[in-house]
Design an enzyme around this catalytic site. Sequence first.
Site, PDB file in Angstrom:
ATOM      1  N   GLU A 156       0.830  -1.211   0.000  1.00  0.00           N
ATOM      2  CA  GLU A 156       0.000   0.000   0.000  1.00  0.00           C
ATOM      3  C   GLU A 156       0.867   1.265   0.000  1.00  0.00           C
ATOM      4  O   GLU A 156       0.442   2.327  -0.438  1.00  0.00           O
ATOM      5  CB  GLU A 156      -0.928  -0.008   1.217  1.00  0.00           C
ATOM      6  CG  GLU A 156      -1.942  -1.138   1.183  1.00  0.00           C
ATOM      7  CD  GLU A 156      -2.669  -1.319   2.509  1.00  0.00           C
ATOM      8  OE1 GLU A 156      -3.903  -1.352   2.509  1.00  0.00           O
ATOM      9  OE2 GLU A 156      -2.004  -1.453   3.552  1.00  0.00           O
TER      10      GLU A 156
ATOM     11  N   ASP B 268     -11.584  -6.212  -2.596  1.00  0.00           N
ATOM     12  CA  ASP B 268     -12.379  -7.450  -2.545  1.00  0.00           C
ATOM     13  C   ASP B 268     -13.773  -7.127  -2.015  1.00  0.00           C
ATOM     14  O   ASP B 268     -14.038  -6.007  -1.573  1.00  0.00           O
ATOM     15  CB  ASP B 268     -11.707  -8.489  -1.638  1.00  0.00           C
ATOM     16  CG  ASP B 268     -11.529  -7.969  -0.228  1.00  0.00           C
ATOM     17  OD1 ASP B 268     -10.456  -7.402   0.047  1.00  0.00           O
ATOM     18  OD2 ASP B 268     -12.470  -8.057   0.582  1.00  0.00           O
TER      19      ASP B 268
END
Length: 241
Positions: A11, A206
Site C-alpha cells: 500500500e 475485494d
Amino acid sequence: MKGIICAMDLEMKKIREDMKNVKEEKCAGLTFVCGTIDDTEVVAAVCGVGKVNAAICTQAMIDRFSPDCILNVGVAGSLSKELNITDIVIAGMLVQHDFDCTSLGCRPGEIYGSGQKFFIAAPSVVLNLRKAIDIINDRRENAGEKTLHSVEGIIASGDQFISSAEKKSFITSEFDALACEMEGAAIAQVCVANGVKFGVIRAISDSADESSHMDFGEFCRKAADNSAEVVKVFLSESSES
Ligand code: ADE
C-alpha cells in the site's frame, strides 16, 4: 508536515516512490520515512496489520514528528453494491465493528467509558481528498482513461479479515458501513485523542465475502495504487488541509 500510514508495504509502495529527500528514522520498532512529495513535507510509515499496530504507529508518529494531519491509505473490503473492486471510499466517519461491550449496556462499537462510537474525519481533509479525485478524473477524462468511482461514508475497522456474507451483513446492518478494513478507526481514535486532523482513504480490493481472499490477492496492488494516486494529488494540491 503530513503523516501517511499504510498497513502493508504494498500500500505504501507508490507513495514511497514519489518521495524525495528521504531520511529514515526508527521508533517504536517501526521505520518512519521522512521526505517531500511535491514540496510538501511528509512522514510515512508502514504500521502492520490490525488496530494495535495502527495505534502504536499513530502515537509514535505524533510524539516524534508532530504531523498536523495524518492520512491512512490503502485497501478495503466492500460492504456496498455501490463499491466495486478498485473503487475509492473516503471515510466520513469510522467505527470499530469488533468493539463489543453490549453485555455491559453499550451500543455495538461504543468505546466503553467514553460513550463514543464513531470517529469523524476532518472535514477539510475529506474535502481535499474529494478535490484530488476530481483532479485525477479530469486528467483521466482528457486522456480518454477510465475515471475513479468514489463514495463517501462510514468505514468499519476490526481485527478480522472479513470473508463471509454473514459477517458482512452484521457490519452493514449494525453500522451502515460501506467498507471494512483493519486499521482506520484505531488511527482515528488516536488522532482524536491527540487533537490531530485525520482522513482515511481506501480503494476496494475485494467484496468481503467468501471470495475475498482470492480477490484480495489478485486486486490488492491495483487498488492500493489507486488510493496512493489520490494521496499524491492531495499532497501536491492542498497546501492547507
Ligand atoms: N482489507 C481489504 N479487504 C479486507 C477485508 N475483506 N476485511 C478486512 N480488511 C480488509
